[in-house]
Motif scaffolding. Structure first.
Motif, PDB file in Angstrom:
ATOM      1  N   VAL A 170       0.814  -1.222   0.000  1.00 33.02           N
ATOM      2  CA  VAL A 170       0.000   0.000   0.000  1.00 33.02           C
ATOM      3  C   VAL A 170       0.849   1.275   0.000  1.00 33.02           C
ATOM      4  O   VAL A 170       0.311   2.365  -0.167  1.00 33.02           O
ATOM      5  CB  VAL A 170      -0.982   0.034   1.196  1.00 33.02           C
ATOM      6  CG1 VAL A 170      -1.940  -1.141   1.143  1.00 33.02           C
ATOM      7  CG2 VAL A 170      -0.251   0.100   2.532  1.00 33.02           C
ATOM      8  N   LEU A 171       2.157   1.140   0.158  1.00 36.50           N
ATOM      9  CA  LEU A 171       3.019   2.321   0.137  1.00 36.50           C
ATOM     10  C   LEU A 171       3.447   2.672  -1.281  1.00 36.50           C
ATOM     11  O   LEU A 171       3.742   1.798  -2.094  1.00 36.50           O
ATOM     12  CB  LEU A 171       4.259   2.092   0.997  1.00 36.50           C
ATOM     13  CG  LEU A 171       4.079   2.228   2.506  1.00 36.50           C
ATOM     14  CD1 LEU A 171       5.342   1.770   3.234  1.00 36.50           C
ATOM     15  CD2 LEU A 171       3.737   3.659   2.898  1.00 36.50           C
ATOM     16  N   ARG A 172       3.516   3.967  -1.550  1.00 36.84           N
ATOM     17  CA  ARG A 172       4.050   4.445  -2.817  1.00 36.84           C
ATOM     18  C   ARG A 172       5.573   4.316  -2.806  1.00 36.84           C
ATOM     19  O   ARG A 172       6.196   4.285  -1.747  1.00 36.84           O
ATOM     20  CB  ARG A 172       3.665   5.911  -3.020  1.00 36.84           C
ATOM     21  CG  ARG A 172       2.172   6.140  -3.142  1.00 36.84           C
ATOM     22  CD  ARG A 172       1.812   7.606  -3.109  1.00 36.84           C
ATOM     23  NE  ARG A 172       0.361   7.789  -3.194  1.00 36.84           N
ATOM     24  CZ  ARG A 172      -0.321   8.723  -2.564  1.00 36.84           C
ATOM     25  NH1 ARG A 172       0.308   9.593  -1.790  1.00 36.84           N
ATOM     26  NH2 ARG A 172      -1.632   8.807  -2.699  1.00 36.84           N
ATOM     27  N   PRO A 173       6.204   4.264  -3.982  1.00 38.56           N
ATOM     28  CA  PRO A 173       7.667   4.339  -4.005  1.00 38.56           C
ATOM     29  C   PRO A 173       8.137   5.600  -3.272  1.00 38.56           C
ATOM     30  O   PRO A 173       7.606   6.686  -3.484  1.00 38.56           O
ATOM     31  CB  PRO A 173       7.983   4.395  -5.503  1.00 38.56           C
ATOM     32  CG  PRO A 173       6.832   3.676  -6.140  1.00 38.56           C
ATOM     33  CD  PRO A 173       5.626   4.053  -5.324  1.00 38.56           C
ATOM     34  N   GLY A 174       9.107   5.429  -2.394  1.00 40.24           N
ATOM     35  CA  GLY A 174       9.539   6.528  -1.543  1.00 40.24           C
ATOM     36  C   GLY A 174       8.771   6.596  -0.239  1.00 40.24           C
ATOM     37  O   GLY A 174       9.037   7.465   0.596  1.00 40.24           O
TER      38      GLY A 174
END
Length: 262
Positions: A170-174
């Motif tokens: 669920v996390l975006r890149p970065g």
């Protein structure tokens, strides 16, 4: 607090862990046991944490927010706080970052009720979205959040590796993963003092103050079943996170773990 340390330890799989505290139970029953514990302590959650940490959990949560460093400006920065039904972390983020988009996910509806009531009392109800869901199967879109936080919740998950995989998904890149959790104490003398306090004083205080010692006994035992800081750091890396590090708090009674989705 000591300086952050980065480790390159191997991953660990807790999928076969079928322990509830020090008592073995069928794996399929663990979530039901955990739900029952939190049903019983939802209205006294702050008391529970005060008893288990001597009140230090408030400082540790402030340390989590400081390390997260949510932006004070910039609409669109979003955070998912998992197992955070009572809103302790989410409300701190809302106060530190007025433009943040905050979603609170918890499997226990009683805990969510407490969090929603707190948000309304502080006039922050419109800032937080409360969602009932399981850390192992979040049910929210891929790459939807800039940060994922979880405080004193991951040790109660049946399959920690699945929860970490969901955090990565669920996390975006970065995006940033931050976990605050109790840890087995390995400092000479402090470990004996903490064990004496944990196994004798905390359940007795729970019985005296809350009228029920059993949830507090389970929560103390669950700390001893949780992987040590090195092993857990390896599990975070195995889930795909980079730049994994941790910070020990109060002699290692609690540990902040950090990882990045690169």
């Amino acid at each position: 607090m000591v300086a952050a340390m980065t480790r390159e330890s191997s991953g660990a799989d807790d999928a076969r862990d079928t322990h509830f505290g020090f008592r073995s139970v069928p794996e399929a029953e663990k979530q039901g046991h955990v739900d029952a514990v939190f049903d019983r302590v939802a209205r006294r959650y702050d008391l529970m944490n005060d008893l288990m940490s001597g009140g230090l959990h408030r400082l540790w949560k402030d340390a989590l927010i400081a390390w997260l460093a949510p932006p004070k400006t910039g609409a669109g920065w979003s955070v998912l706080d998992v197992a955070g039904g009572t809103g302790d972390i989410a409300l701190r983020i809302a106060e530190a970052a007025p433009a943040a988009e905050i979603t609170v996910l918890d499997i226990n509806p009683n805990m969510l009720d407490v969090g929603e009531a707190r948000a309304r009392k502080r006039g922050l109800a419109g800032r937080l979205t409360f969602v009932e869901g399981n850390a192992e199967e979040i049910g929210l879109p891929d790459q939807a959040f800039d940060a994922y936080t979880i405080a004193f919740g991951i040790r109660n998950v049946t399959h920690i590796d699945r929860a970490l995989a969901e955090a990565y998904r669920v996390l975006r890149p970065g995006g940033r993963f931050l976990c605050l959790e109790f840890s087995p104490v390995d400092m000479p003398m402090l470990d004996r003092i903490y064990d004496l306090y944990s196994f004798n004083v905390i359940p007795a205080m729970g019985r005296l103050v809350a009228g029920d010692a059993e949830p507090y006994r389970y929560l103390v035992e669950s700390i001893r079943r949780f992987p040590d800081r090195e092993t857990f750091a390896g599990m975070i890396e195995a889930a795909g996170f980079s730049r994994v590090s941790y910070r020990c708090l109060s002699g290692g009674i609690a540990v902040l773990h950090s990882g990045w989705r690169i």
